[in-house]
Enzyme design. Structure first.
Site, mmCIF file in Angstrom:
data_model
loop_
_atom_site.group_PDB
_atom_site.id
_atom_site.type_symbol
_atom_site.label_atom_id
_atom_site.label_comp_id
_atom_site.label_asym_id
_atom_site.label_seq_id
_atom_site.Cartn_x
_atom_site.Cartn_y
_atom_site.Cartn_z
ATOM 1 C CG ASP A 1 -1.847 1.173 1.254
ATOM 2 O OD1 ASP A 1 -2.268 1.627 0.172
ATOM 3 O OD2 ASP A 1 -2.164 1.655 2.360
ATOM 4 C CD GLU B 1 -4.465 1.528 -2.985
ATOM 5 O OE1 GLU B 1 -5.164 0.823 -2.245
ATOM 6 O OE2 GLU B 1 -4.179 2.711 -2.745
ATOM 7 C CG ASP C 1 -1.266 3.222 5.901
ATOM 8 O OD1 ASP C 1 -1.541 3.843 4.866
ATOM 9 O OD2 ASP C 1 -1.366 3.705 7.045
#
Length: 189
Positions: A7, A68, A141
């Site tokens: 992330d 991501e 996160d």
């Protein structure tokens, strides 16, 4: 399949490792969040993120990295930093010959919750349940990095089958075009 989920972010960058098993079985191996201070020079922040990612890649030896995909955020500076952090990690993986896949937030949410618009609490709850964790991963996160790795474990076989089917279709199309060209030549003679 061992997957590193990322992330990306400059202030907080979630890193995770999961091991995919038979079917939809996944096991958490490691999760952490790399933090850099906002007042630090951008190049130094990216270096810290890169160094941490390289250590994880060398220590855990994932077979794939799932990052991501940044596609829209209201704050352009945040979007740029997120994209830059993801870029240095993708580069570190590429240098090691590790395939990198990018997944949108809605793909990840849909994979782990069944709802592409799920909120962070729902994603965290499902990640905790899927991995059989006693405690929910924090901060968000960390949960998001785990969700990315889970998503890739579950989607990778389909992605691979689709790529093979596309390659076979392209090869069949190429052969058909060759046969057609040969037939046209024969008619002209």
């Amino acid at each position: 399949m061992r997957v590193m989920g990322v992330d990306p972010g400059l202030t907080r960058c979630g890193l995770s490792i999961v091991e995919g098993g038979i079917g939809r079985k996944v096991t958490a191996i490691a999760v952490d969040v790399v933090r850099t201070p906002p007042d630090m020079d951008l190049a130094q922040r990216l270096l810290q993120v890169s160094d941490a990612a390289e250590l994880w890649l060398d220590t855990h030896k994932p077979g794939a990295v799932a990052i991501e995909r940044v596609f829209a955020q209201h704050n352009v500076r945040t979007a740029m930093g997120t994209a830059q952090a993801g870029g240095v990690i993708a580069l570190a993986a590429a240098r090691r010959g590790i395939p990198v896949a990018f997944h949108t937030p809605s793909e990840v949410k849909a994979a782990v919750t069944g709802n592409g618009t799920a909120d962070k609490a729902q994603v965290t709850a499902m990640v905790t349940r899927i991995l059989g964790l006693q405690v929910a991963p924090k901060p968000a996160d960390a949960a998001d990095a785990l969700a990315l790795a889970i998503c890739h474990c579950w989607r990778a076989p389909l992605i691979e089958r689709m790529a093979k089917a596309e390659a076979q279709a392209a090869e069949a199309q190429r052969k058909y075009a060759e046969r057609l060209a040969e037939q046209r030549k024969a008619v002209k003679r």
